[in-house]
Each structure stands twice: as C-alpha cells, then as structure tokens.
Design a protein around this motif. Structure first.
Motif, mmCIF file in Angstrom:
data_model
loop_
_atom_site.group_PDB
_atom_site.id
_atom_site.type_symbol
_atom_site.label_atom_id
_atom_site.label_comp_id
_atom_site.label_asym_id
_atom_site.label_seq_id
_atom_site.Cartn_x
_atom_site.Cartn_y
_atom_site.Cartn_z
ATOM 1 N N ARG A 86 112.132 132.719 -96.453
ATOM 2 C CA ARG A 86 111.073 131.831 -95.970
ATOM 3 C C ARG A 86 111.120 130.483 -96.678
ATOM 4 N N TRP A 87 111.874 130.411 -97.790
ATOM 5 C CA TRP A 87 111.949 129.188 -98.587
ATOM 6 C C TRP A 87 113.362 128.675 -98.747
ATOM 7 N N VAL A 88 114.346 129.571 -98.799
ATOM 8 C CA VAL A 88 115.749 129.194 -99.004
ATOM 9 C C VAL A 88 116.605 130.117 -98.151
ATOM 10 N N ASN A 115 105.976 125.237 -93.690
ATOM 11 C CA ASN A 115 105.803 125.484 -95.123
ATOM 12 C C ASN A 115 106.678 124.598 -96.007
ATOM 13 N N GLU A 116 107.460 123.694 -95.418
ATOM 14 C CA GLU A 116 108.338 122.818 -96.201
ATOM 15 C C GLU A 116 108.161 121.365 -95.743
ATOM 16 N N PRO A 117 107.140 120.688 -96.246
ATOM 17 C CA PRO A 117 106.900 119.309 -95.802
ATOM 18 C C PRO A 117 107.990 118.333 -96.216
ATOM 19 N N TRP A 118 108.904 118.759 -97.045
ATOM 20 C CA TRP A 118 109.980 117.900 -97.554
ATOM 21 C C TRP A 118 111.271 118.017 -96.753
ATOM 22 N N HIS A 119 111.401 119.016 -95.853
ATOM 23 C CA HIS A 119 112.670 119.355 -95.199
ATOM 24 C C HIS A 119 112.744 118.745 -93.798
ATOM 25 N N PHE A 120 113.822 117.955 -93.552
ATOM 26 C CA PHE A 120 114.017 117.298 -92.257
ATOM 27 C C PHE A 120 115.428 117.544 -91.751
ATOM 28 N N GLU A 121 115.541 117.663 -90.427
ATOM 29 C CA GLU A 121 116.830 117.871 -89.781
ATOM 30 C C GLU A 121 116.924 117.001 -88.537
ATOM 31 N N PRO A 122 118.147 116.705 -88.079
ATOM 32 C CA PRO A 122 118.306 115.943 -86.830
ATOM 33 C C PRO A 122 118.067 116.874 -85.637
ATOM 34 N N LEU A 123 116.831 116.911 -85.151
ATOM 35 C CA LEU A 123 116.444 117.852 -84.101
ATOM 36 C C LEU A 123 116.126 117.199 -82.766
ATOM 37 N N PRO A 170 110.474 118.775 -81.937
ATOM 38 C CA PRO A 170 109.936 120.059 -81.486
ATOM 39 C C PRO A 170 108.787 120.508 -82.393
ATOM 40 N N ALA A 171 108.032 121.473 -81.919
ATOM 41 C CA ALA A 171 106.946 122.043 -82.719
ATOM 42 C C ALA A 171 107.517 122.637 -84.002
ATOM 43 N N LEU A 172 106.724 122.582 -85.045
ATOM 44 C CA LEU A 172 107.149 123.155 -86.325
ATOM 45 C C LEU A 172 107.296 124.670 -86.220
ATOM 46 N N GLU A 173 108.320 125.182 -86.857
ATOM 47 C CA GLU A 173 108.465 126.614 -87.047
ATOM 48 C C GLU A 173 107.669 126.969 -88.302
ATOM 49 N N PRO A 174 107.069 128.162 -88.382
ATOM 50 C CA PRO A 174 106.249 128.474 -89.562
ATOM 51 C C PRO A 174 107.060 128.474 -90.855
ATOM 52 N N TYR A 175 108.284 128.983 -90.801
ATOM 53 C CA TYR A 175 109.192 129.042 -91.951
ATOM 54 C C TYR A 175 110.576 129.409 -91.435
ATOM 55 N N SER A 176 111.567 129.303 -92.311
ATOM 56 C CA SER A 176 112.937 129.596 -91.903
ATOM 57 C C SER A 176 113.165 131.103 -91.774
ATOM 58 N N VAL A 177 114.112 131.446 -90.929
ATOM 59 C CA VAL A 177 114.526 132.838 -90.738
ATOM 60 C C VAL A 177 116.042 132.838 -90.615
ATOM 61 N N PRO A 178 116.737 133.707 -91.353
ATOM 62 C CA PRO A 178 118.202 133.750 -91.227
ATOM 63 C C PRO A 178 118.613 134.100 -89.809
ATOM 64 N N SER A 179 119.815 133.712 -89.416
ATOM 65 C CA SER A 179 120.271 133.926 -88.042
ATOM 66 C C SER A 179 120.264 135.391 -87.640
#
Length: 101
Positions: A30-32, A72-80, A88-97
């Motif tokens: 959820r964080w890394v 949950n990561e206001p610091w993380h940006f990607e070319p989306l 796009p709408a924010l995802e709540p947190y990251s999930v591995p593939s």
C-alpha cells in the motif's frame, strides 16, 4: 522532486524495509511496490516535496501530463494523461500487478 527513477535493487530494499515495518507484503504494497510493479523502476514516477510542491503539482500537473495517482501518497505523480488532459480518479493505494499479497 525528492525521488524519481530507482534501480530495481534500491526498490527491493525499500520494499523489504516496508514489509518489515508493516508486517506483510500486502500491507507494505500500500506504500511501496516491489520492483517489478514500481513505476519508479520504469522511470515513470516522481515523488515531490515539500507540501507546497505537492499542492502546486496536483493543481497544475495535468497541464504537463502528470497526475497524482494514489490517495494515500500526496507526493507521488505519474504521467497518466496527455498534457492538458484530465487526470483519472485517485486510486486509494497501490496494489501489485498480481493483486494483494
């Protein structure tokens, strides 16, 4: 920018540290993300700080194609999006593939 491209080795260390901190691969993810799933390893993510920089990029990033991805990561940006597009709408947190875990 506080972080950008990361080697797979560095990302693995960050992920392993997060697993130790959060107690499981699922919670850590959820964080890394592990290296195979990390946009940082692909050179497709930046972390921004301080808070004023995060706010500036969140407000103006779409003009450059950069979007905040996770709630949950206001610091993380990607070319989306395309420059000038809509993020796009924010995802709540990251999930591995492979899904959680």
């Amino acid at each position: 920018m506080t972080s950008g491209w990361r080697s797979a080795r560095h990302q693995r260390r960050l992920f392993d540290r997060a697993v130790a901190q959060y107690g499981s691969r699922e919670a850590a993810s959820r964080w890394v993300l592990p290296p195979d799933d990390s946009a940082h390893v692909r050179g497709q993510a930046v972390d921004v700080g301080p808070a004023e920089g995060m706010a500036w990029l969140e407000e103006r990033g779409a003009a450059y194609g950069l979007c905040r991805r996770y709630a949950n990561e206001p610091w993380h940006f990607e070319p989306l999006t395309e420059p000038g597009g809509t993020c796009p709408a924010l995802e709540p947190y990251s999930v591995p593939s492979g899904g959680p875990g």
